[in-house]
Enzyme design. Structure first.
Site, PDB file in Angstrom:
ATOM      1  N   LYS A 170       0.817  -1.207   0.000  1.00 56.92           N
ATOM      2  CA  LYS A 170       0.000   0.000   0.000  1.00 56.92           C
ATOM      3  C   LYS A 170       0.861   1.271   0.000  1.00 56.92           C
ATOM      4  O   LYS A 170       0.403   2.327  -0.411  1.00 56.92           O
ATOM      5  CB  LYS A 170      -0.910   0.035   1.231  1.00 56.92           C
ATOM      6  CG  LYS A 170      -1.788  -1.181   1.447  1.00 56.92           C
ATOM      7  CD  LYS A 170      -2.921  -1.255   0.465  1.00 56.92           C
ATOM      8  CE  LYS A 170      -4.062  -2.159   0.913  1.00 56.92           C
ATOM      9  NZ  LYS A 170      -3.730  -3.579   1.019  1.00 56.92           N
TER      10      LYS A 170
HETATM   11  C1  LIG Z   1      -4.366  -4.715   0.608  1.00 56.97           C
HETATM   12  C2  LIG Z   1      -3.564  -5.942   0.540  1.00 56.97           C
HETATM   13  C3  LIG Z   1      -3.864  -6.947  -0.392  1.00 56.97           C
HETATM   14  C4  LIG Z   1      -5.038  -6.860  -1.333  1.00 56.97           C
HETATM   15  O1  LIG Z   1      -4.899  -5.840  -2.287  1.00 56.97           O
HETATM   16  P1  LIG Z   1      -6.187  -5.306  -3.077  1.00 56.97           P
HETATM   17  O2  LIG Z   1      -5.717  -4.168  -3.889  1.00 56.97           O
HETATM   18  O3  LIG Z   1      -7.155  -4.890  -2.017  1.00 56.97           O
HETATM   19  O4  LIG Z   1      -6.704  -6.441  -3.880  1.00 56.97           O
HETATM   20  C5  LIG Z   1      -3.041  -8.056  -0.429  1.00 56.97           C
HETATM   21  N1  LIG Z   1      -1.997  -8.190   0.423  1.00 56.97           N
HETATM   22  C6  LIG Z   1      -1.692  -7.252   1.332  1.00 56.97           C
HETATM   23  C7  LIG Z   1      -0.555  -7.470   2.242  1.00 56.97           C
HETATM   24  C8  LIG Z   1      -2.455  -6.091   1.411  1.00 56.97           C
HETATM   25  O5  LIG Z   1      -2.147  -5.153   2.311  1.00 56.97           O
END
Ligand SMILES: *Cc1c(COP(=O)(O)O)cnc(C)c1O
Length: 489
Positions: A107
């Site tokens: 993120k």
């Molecule tokens: C948010 C997240 C995901 C999922 O990503 P999306 O964009 O919501 O599909 C997968 N792994 C981790 C560690 C995340 O923080």
């Protein structure tokens, strides 16, 4: 450039879309003509990471002035490596490590840039009042968003997380957050409860006369914000560039990607890269035991009426996967009536069926698979024993599903979090007995793997807890309003 809602012909420009987060009709903003303007994608493969990001983002968000400067402010010196998102070979596959930023989850890639985009959009559109960022998190968005927005002038941020639904490290990262414009609160419920209330809060708070009078504007740091998707498109290009540079493929040959998926933002960015011309072969959507997307891709029926599982990969514990709506818009050729009907049925009845013809088009680019808790654990252990590679629980889900789909094209597995964010699970998976305390677990993991604890996690120990409140989902809207009004008095 004009963007529009997935649910009507409501249009605005990308500056306003980033500031508003969600369209007034509840739809998500999309660029209807995505990929139709010419883009010389081959030319960006040889650029440095920051220049590549600038080139792609200038194309995707042309209304923003000074993108090069925004990109530099977002990324320079903040990631562990200059490549930002390194590509590592593990056995026959490649791992795209997206967790080298300040919060040790993928993120960070988007949430380092989003505050810069919001600040720029505010100044370009001459907005005066504070922009209030409302965020629901399944664990990782929260910290990355808090870190990105802390003390950014003209912004405030609220983060809601499911109490008991995040890992101990994730919780500590959020409740100890510093900054004068941040607020963190636990919610009695799961991520879907947090997310649906946040979506309702936009509508409710925008109509609140008192908040309007004080000039608060609301936006989102979740991947429903178009400003989150654009930065994620970049690392698909950087992975491809790395494979070309290493001579693994010639420019133009396809590459498959497996993406551990929750809200469908990460994988949708891969699809956007494909629309821009990048030779993306298949995009494989990997889910944990909450396999609503796997079932959707198989049957064409999206049905959220099922048990919700709390798994070892909590950031993927999601039953309403918001960004799928954008894909439905694109593969139906921009049929907003169809998208509106499907989303209405999902809200009213908890399920919808997407027409078979459109499903066929969808399956040309996407495949899907899921994995049990035992398989996740087994995969972490096996990768460690056989390849000497330590991965987290989310990435393990993707690895496992990737194995089902390995073909002629190179397979890139997106790795979304550092194993140190989930040290207890990772320790047991590699056959160690985890100590009680989360910090002792991290230290043990570092000692037995020889991999150092990421900088951002090392500093957590002993940090004072600033936010200890827990509320019910029905209290969230009132909570936000009360905090904002109180602060100004
Ligand atoms: C948010 C997240 C995901 C999922 O990503 P999306 O964009 O919501 O599909 C997968 N792994 C981790 C560690 C995340 O923080």
């Amino acid at each position: 450039m004009l963007v529009q809602s997935t649910r009507s012909d409501y249009r605005t420009d990308e500056l306003n879309a980033v500031l508003e987060g969600l369209a007034p009709d509840g739809g998500l903003f999309v660029e209807p003509e995505l990929g139709s303007r010419p883009f010389a994608w081959q030319d960006c493969l040889s650029l440095s990471p920051l220049d590549m990001a600038e080139r792609i983002l200038r194309y995707l968000l042309p209304g923003f002035a000074g993108m090069g400067e925004l990109v530099r402010r977002a990324y320079e010196g903040k990631f562990e490596t200059e490549e930002l998102t390194p590509l590592v070979q593990v056995g026959e596959d490649y791992v795209l490590e997206l967790f080298r930023g300040p919060s040790a989850a993928f993120k960070d890639v988007a949430l380092s840039l989003l505050p810069q985009l919001i600040s720029a959009a505010r100044s370009q559109t001459g907005r005066k009042g504070d922009t209030v960022i409302l965020t629901a998190t399944s664990g990782d968005t929260g910290k990355a968003a808090l870190e990105g927005f802390r003390d950014v002038p003209g912004t405030r941020i609220f983060v809601f997380y499911p109490g008991g639904g995040v890992s101990e490290i994730q919780r500590l990262q959020m409740v100890s957050q510093e900054g004068s414009n941040v607020c963190v609160c636990a919610v009695r419920g799961n991520f879907d409860d947090c997310q649906s209330r946040v979506k309702q809060a936009f509508a409710a708070l925008r109509e609140d006369g008192e908040l309007q009078r004080r000039d608060f504007r609301f936006s989102s740091a979740n991947s429903i914000n178009i400003g989150r998707l654009a930065p994620q498109t970049v690392y698909y290009f950087s992975a491809y560039a790395a494979l070309v540079k290493r001579g693994r493929i010639r420019c133009g040959e396809p590459v498959d990607f497996t993406v551990p998926t929750g809200n469908f933002g990460d994988i949708l960015a891969g699809w956007m890269a494909k629309r821009l011309g990048l030779p993306v072969g298949r995009l494989i959507c990997a889910s944990n035991a909450n396999r609503v997307l796997t079932d959707f891709f198989k049957t064409g029926v999206y049905d959220k009426r099922r048990s919700f599982y709390r798994t070892a990969s909590p950031s993927m514990d999601i039953l309403v996967s918001s960004n799928l709506e954008r894909l439905l818009f694109y593969v139906s050729g921009g049929d907003t009536a169809l998208v509106r009907r499907c989303m209405g049925e999902l809200e009213r009845r908890g399920c919808y069926r997407f027409p078979e013809e459109e499903m066929a088009r969808l399956r040309e680019s996407f495949a899907a698979g899921c994995c049990t808790e035992a398989e996740t654990e087994e995969t972490i252990g096996r990768l460690w024993r056989e390849q000497g590679y330590l991965c987290d629980t989310h990435s393990a889900v993707a690895f496992r599903v990737a194995e089902e789909y390995r073909g002629d094209a190179p397979m890139v597995v997106l790795s979304t979090a550092s194993p140190f964010k989930f040290p207890a699970k990772v320790l047991s998976a590699i056959g160690e007995v985890p100590p009680e305390d989360a910090f002792a677990q991290m230290a043990r993991l570092a000692a037995c793997s020889g991999v150092p604890v990421p900088r951002g996690l090392r500093g957590l120990r002993g940090k004072p807890v600033r936010f200890a409140e827990e509320i019910g989902p029905e209290e969230m809207i009132g909570y936000i309003a009360a905090k904002l009004l109180r602060e100004r008095e």
